[in-house]
Design an enzyme around this catalytic site. Structure first.
Site, PDB file in Angstrom:
ATOM      1  N   THR A 136       0.811  -1.107  -0.077  1.00  0.00           N
ATOM      2  CA  THR A 136       0.004  -0.093   0.073  1.00  0.00           C
ATOM      3  C   THR A 136       1.069   1.388  -0.051  1.00  0.00           C
ATOM      4  O   THR A 136       1.987   1.306   0.587  1.00  0.00           O
ATOM      5  CB  THR A 136      -0.872   0.139   1.157  1.00  0.00           C
ATOM      6  OG1 THR A 136      -1.658   1.198   1.556  1.00  0.00           O
ATOM      7  CG2 THR A 136      -0.008  -0.076   2.605  1.00  0.00           C
ATOM      8  N   GLU A 138       0.333   3.599   1.925  1.00  0.00           N
ATOM      9  CA  GLU A 138       0.186   4.122   3.384  1.00  0.00           C
ATOM     10  C   GLU A 138       1.580   3.916   3.941  1.00  0.00           C
ATOM     11  O   GLU A 138       1.640   4.527   5.045  1.00  0.00           O
ATOM     12  CB  GLU A 138      -0.968   3.594   4.099  1.00  0.00           C
ATOM     13  CG  GLU A 138      -2.172   3.825   3.530  1.00  0.00           C
ATOM     14  CD  GLU A 138      -3.186   3.687   4.592  1.00  0.00           C
ATOM     15  OE1 GLU A 138      -3.075   3.439   5.747  1.00  0.00           O
ATOM     16  OE2 GLU A 138      -4.504   3.680   4.057  1.00  0.00           O
TER      17      GLU A 138
HETATM   18  P1  NAD Z   1      -9.771  -7.092   2.118  1.00  0.00           P
HETATM   19  O1  NAD Z   1      -9.814  -6.826   3.446  1.00  0.00           O
HETATM   20  O2  NAD Z   1     -11.010  -6.950   1.276  1.00  0.00           O
HETATM   21  O3  NAD Z   1      -9.328  -8.701   1.842  1.00  0.00           O
HETATM   22  C1  NAD Z   1      -8.335  -9.289   2.739  1.00  0.00           C
HETATM   23  C2  NAD Z   1      -8.483 -10.795   2.362  1.00  0.00           C
HETATM   24  O4  NAD Z   1      -7.352 -11.582   3.224  1.00  0.00           O
HETATM   25  C3  NAD Z   1      -9.864 -11.492   2.946  1.00  0.00           C
HETATM   26  O5  NAD Z   1     -10.475 -12.366   2.039  1.00  0.00           O
HETATM   27  C4  NAD Z   1      -9.624 -12.221   4.077  1.00  0.00           C
HETATM   28  O6  NAD Z   1     -10.399 -13.224   4.632  1.00  0.00           O
HETATM   29  C5  NAD Z   1      -8.179 -12.625   3.869  1.00  0.00           C
HETATM   30  N1  NAD Z   1      -7.472 -12.894   4.865  1.00  0.00           N
HETATM   31  C6  NAD Z   1      -7.089 -12.045   6.233  1.00  0.00           C
HETATM   32  N2  NAD Z   1      -6.331 -12.553   7.038  1.00  0.00           N
HETATM   33  C7  NAD Z   1      -6.045 -13.822   6.431  1.00  0.00           C
HETATM   34  C8  NAD Z   1      -5.190 -14.766   7.146  1.00  0.00           C
HETATM   35  N3  NAD Z   1      -4.525 -14.795   8.130  1.00  0.00           N
HETATM   36  N4  NAD Z   1      -4.900 -15.919   6.304  1.00  0.00           N
HETATM   37  C9  NAD Z   1      -5.593 -15.978   4.946  1.00  0.00           C
HETATM   38  N5  NAD Z   1      -6.497 -14.912   4.401  1.00  0.00           N
HETATM   39  C10 NAD Z   1      -6.410 -13.978   5.178  1.00  0.00           C
HETATM   40  O7  NAD Z   1      -8.583  -6.363   1.601  1.00  0.00           O
HETATM   41  P2  NAD Z   1      -8.322  -5.599   0.290  1.00  0.00           P
HETATM   42  O8  NAD Z   1      -8.522  -4.007   0.441  1.00  0.00           O
HETATM   43  O9  NAD Z   1      -8.623  -6.483  -1.067  1.00  0.00           O
HETATM   44  O10 NAD Z   1      -6.610  -5.659   0.116  1.00  0.00           O
HETATM   45  C11 NAD Z   1      -5.841  -6.606  -0.392  1.00  0.00           C
HETATM   46  C12 NAD Z   1      -4.546  -6.185  -0.364  1.00  0.00           C
HETATM   47  O11 NAD Z   1      -4.198  -5.108  -0.943  1.00  0.00           O
HETATM   48  C13 NAD Z   1      -3.996  -6.025   1.266  1.00  0.00           C
HETATM   49  O12 NAD Z   1      -2.683  -6.659   1.400  1.00  0.00           O
HETATM   50  C14 NAD Z   1      -3.699  -4.612   1.468  1.00  0.00           C
HETATM   51  O13 NAD Z   1      -3.072  -4.204   2.323  1.00  0.00           O
HETATM   52  C15 NAD Z   1      -3.577  -4.245  -0.259  1.00  0.00           C
HETATM   53  N6  NAD Z   1      -4.049  -2.778  -0.642  1.00  0.00           N
HETATM   54  C16 NAD Z   1      -5.324  -2.472  -0.550  1.00  0.00           C
HETATM   55  C17 NAD Z   1      -5.698  -1.494  -0.987  1.00  0.00           C
HETATM   56  C18 NAD Z   1      -7.157  -0.653  -0.896  1.00  0.00           C
HETATM   57  O14 NAD Z   1      -7.468   0.415  -1.355  1.00  0.00           O
HETATM   58  N7  NAD Z   1      -8.332  -1.636  -0.414  1.00  0.00           N
HETATM   59  C19 NAD Z   1      -4.933  -0.163  -1.536  1.00  0.00           C
HETATM   60  C20 NAD Z   1      -3.527  -0.833  -1.788  1.00  0.00           C
HETATM   61  C21 NAD Z   1      -3.080  -2.138  -1.194  1.00  0.00           C
HETATM   62  O1  DAU Z   2      -4.105   3.994   0.353  1.00  0.00           O
HETATM   63  C1  DAU Z   2      -4.416   2.669   0.240  1.00  0.00           C
HETATM   64  C2  DAU Z   2      -5.190   2.085   1.636  1.00  0.00           C
HETATM   65  O2  DAU Z   2      -6.481   2.634   1.349  1.00  0.00           O
HETATM   66  C3  DAU Z   2      -5.167   0.538   1.740  1.00  0.00           C
HETATM   67  O3  DAU Z   2      -3.961   0.217   2.015  1.00  0.00           O
HETATM   68  C4  DAU Z   2      -6.202   0.160   2.883  1.00  0.00           C
HETATM   69  O4  DAU Z   2      -6.448  -1.205   2.867  1.00  0.00           O
HETATM   70  C5  DAU Z   2      -7.433   0.948   2.679  1.00  0.00           C
HETATM   71  O5  DAU Z   2      -8.225   0.464   3.612  1.00  0.00           O
HETATM   72  C6  DAU Z   2      -7.529   2.435   2.335  1.00  0.00           C
HETATM   73  O6  DAU Z   2      -7.146   3.066   3.506  1.00  0.00           O
HETATM   74  P1  DAU Z   2      -8.041   4.412   3.951  1.00  0.00           P
HETATM   75  O7  DAU Z   2      -7.760   4.563   5.375  1.00  0.00           O
HETATM   76  O8  DAU Z   2      -7.651   5.509   3.221  1.00  0.00           O
HETATM   77  O9  DAU Z   2      -9.396   4.120   3.516  1.00  0.00           O
HETATM   78  P2  DAU Z   2     -10.791   4.214   4.044  1.00  0.00           P
HETATM   79  O10 DAU Z   2     -11.913   4.045   3.099  1.00  0.00           O
HETATM   80  O11 DAU Z   2     -10.870   3.514   5.530  1.00  0.00           O
HETATM   81  O12 DAU Z   2     -10.889   5.895   4.386  1.00  0.00           O
HETATM   82  C7  DAU Z   2     -10.848   6.719   3.313  1.00  0.00           C
HETATM   83  C8  DAU Z   2     -10.470   8.060   3.783  1.00  0.00           C
HETATM   84  O13 DAU Z   2     -12.037   8.343   4.363  1.00  0.00           O
HETATM   85  C9  DAU Z   2      -9.870   8.393   5.029  1.00  0.00           C
HETATM   86  O14 DAU Z   2      -9.255   9.672   4.871  1.00  0.00           O
HETATM   87  C10 DAU Z   2     -10.698   8.155   6.192  1.00  0.00           C
HETATM   88  C11 DAU Z   2     -12.140   8.890   5.689  1.00  0.00           C
HETATM   89  N1  DAU Z   2     -13.256   8.090   6.346  1.00  0.00           N
HETATM   90  C12 DAU Z   2     -13.174   6.805   6.306  1.00  0.00           C
HETATM   91  C13 DAU Z   2     -14.548   5.960   6.776  1.00  0.00           C
HETATM   92  C14 DAU Z   2     -14.384   4.539   7.062  1.00  0.00           C
HETATM   93  C15 DAU Z   2     -14.318   8.968   6.697  1.00  0.00           C
HETATM   94  O15 DAU Z   2     -14.193  10.158   6.652  1.00  0.00           O
HETATM   95  N2  DAU Z   2     -15.373   8.125   7.234  1.00  0.00           N
HETATM   96  C16 DAU Z   2     -15.576   6.999   7.320  1.00  0.00           C
HETATM   97  O16 DAU Z   2     -16.464   6.463   7.826  1.00  0.00           O
END
Ligand code: NAD
Ligand code: DAU
Length: 355
Positions: A136, A138
């Site tokens: 990520t 972050e």
């Molecule tokens: P998500 O939370 O939707 O999915 C995570 C998955 O991992 C789930 O299916 C869960 O069951 C599985 N999991 C969790 N713990 C586990 C364990 N101990 N063993 C096996 N499986 C397990 O996450 P996402 O948003 O799809 O993110 C996927 C990856 O991408 C993560 O590594 C996250 O850090 C990264 N990422 C996410 C975002 C975003 O915006 N969502 C952005 C950049 C990077």
């Molecule tokens: O930047 C990549 C990351 O983006 C991933 O690595 C993380 O897995 C993913 O969860 C996401 O993190 P954020 O914290 O940025 O996403 P989130 O959707 O939780 O929040 C987006 C922005 O909105 C953040 O500034 C917090 C704010 N927020 C979030 C929630 C859930 C609100 O204001 N209200 C809310 O209820």
């Protein structure tokens, strides 16, 4: 059919993982794709109904923190490559329960790499193997009003989630340097799209607008995120998996910065239109609440390395991708209802356990 490659995708039942599994299963019929997932609250096999019966798809319910089971599984399956997405992914949950993030994101990553090292020990440098670690933006911390994260930005994580991802990134690179373990890493900005668990900002707001519930905005809503369509992220992973250089890192971003409050207002506008409500109805649901502890101000990604070296580009029509995403949630009411009621958690028992 003879399978050319066996790839384990960890976290394939989650949001991004399910898009990666779908892309690989459909695009590469001669790759065997094994979705390895513990099915935590974030794992939902309903995300993959459209590919679950394909011959090149398998599901394995496994916890990456269970070192012995992971080693046994890798010994039996002997995959050629891993695309590692399994993680605890929600910042707010990491503030409440950091240890779970250390166990899955750090220990789980090490377990997977050690299991691969064991089965690949005779052919580590053969180009036949790859451990692709999905991370990520972050990990880079927070930006002020200007500038972007590059692959050379120093790590400066602020939440237990980002600290755990930063730690796992360090271990992945250390394994490359120490053992010549074949890795690639990508660091991506915020994703949006279908099948997103409604605890994250966009799907939470879509669900709340649909149900006329408050839209909680942390602080003043001034924080900025760089939003990328999840299908662009899956395509980037495909590109890096096949064309990226072993040992290197690639930043992935949408070049698409939005203040949270402006994004939520846009969601309200599109949803009023799609729900045939008078414009202005949904913005009345906006509610400012206490800020997130340690809330990073701004993320923005410089993805020029990926664009220039490997030819990937994000979509240039964000509003259309967001509109289509919203339409999907409104048309897939049972997915949204199952995920919010908890019903999705029994899907595995019904579909898989007795097979
Ligand atoms: P998500 O939370 O939707 O999915 C995570 C998955 O991992 C789930 O299916 C869960 O069951 C599985 N999991 C969790 N713990 C586990 C364990 N101990 N063993 C096996 N499986 C397990 O996450 P996402 O948003 O799809 O993110 C996927 C990856 O991408 C993560 O590594 C996250 O850090 C990264 N990422 C996410 C975002 C975003 O915006 N969502 C952005 C950049 C990077
Ligand atoms: O930047 C990549 C990351 O983006 C991933 O690595 C993380 O897995 C993913 O969860 C996401 O993190 P954020 O914290 O940025 O996403 P989130 O959707 O939780 O929040 C987006 C922005 O909105 C953040 O500034 C917090 C704010 N927020 C979030 C929630 C859930 C609100 O204001 N209200 C809310 O209820």
């Amino acid at each position: 059919m003879i399978m050319q490659k066996k790839i384990v995708v960890t976290g394939g039942a989650g949001f991004i993982g399910s898009h990666v599994v779908r892309l690989f299963v459909n695009k590469y019929p001669n790759y065997q794709i094994i979705n390895l997932d513990k099915l935590t609250y974030a794992g939902n096999l309903e995300n993959l109904v459209d590919v679950q019966d394909k011959v090149n798809y398998q599901f394995a319910k496994l916890d990456i923190t269970d070192r012995e089971s992971i080693f046994n599984f890798f010994e039996n399956e002997k995959p050629d490559a891993v695309i590692h997405l399994a993680a605890e992914s929600h910042v707010d949950r990491s503030i409440l329960n950091p240890i779970e993030f250390v166990m899955t994101n750090v220990m789980g990553t090490i377990n997977l790499m050690d299991a691969c090292r064991k089965i690949w020990s005779d052919s580590l440098q053969s180009n036949d193997h790859l451990f692709y670690h999905v991370s990520t933006d972050e990990v880079y911390g927070t930006l002020g009003e200007s500038g972007k994260f590059t692959e050379h930005t120093s790590y400066d994580p602020h939440s237990p989630y980002s600290a755990s991802k930063a730690s796992s990134d360090h271990f992945v690179r250390a394994y490359f340097d120490t053992y010549k373990f074949p890795v690639k890493v990508s660091n991506c900005s915020n994703n949006f799209g279908t099948h997103h668990f409604p605890e994250k900002l966009i799907p939470l707001c879509i669900n709340n607008i649909k149900n006329n519930k408050a839209l909680p905005i942390y602080g003043k809503g001034e924080n900025i995120r760089d939003w990328l369509w999840v299908e662009d992220h899956a395509r980037a992973i495909d590109t890096i998996f096949h064309q990226g250089v072993v040992g290197e890192t690639y930043n992935i971003g949408g070049n698409n910065e939005w203040k949270n409050i402006d994004l939520v207002k846009l969601l309200c506008e599109i949803m009023d239109e799609q729900l045939a409500r008078p414009q202005g109805t949904s913005t009345q649901l906006i509610t400012y609440i206490t800020d997130r502890a340690g809330h990073d101000f701004r993320y923005a990604i410089d993805s020029s390395k990926l664009q220039n070296n490997l030819g990937w580009k994000p979509t240039d029509d964000f509003k259309n991708a967001l509109s289509e995403t919203i339409r999907w949630y409104l048309q897939n009411e049972s997915w949204l209802n199952n995920v919010t009621s908890g019903n999705y958690q029994s899907y595995y028992e019904h579909q898989y356990k007795n097979k």
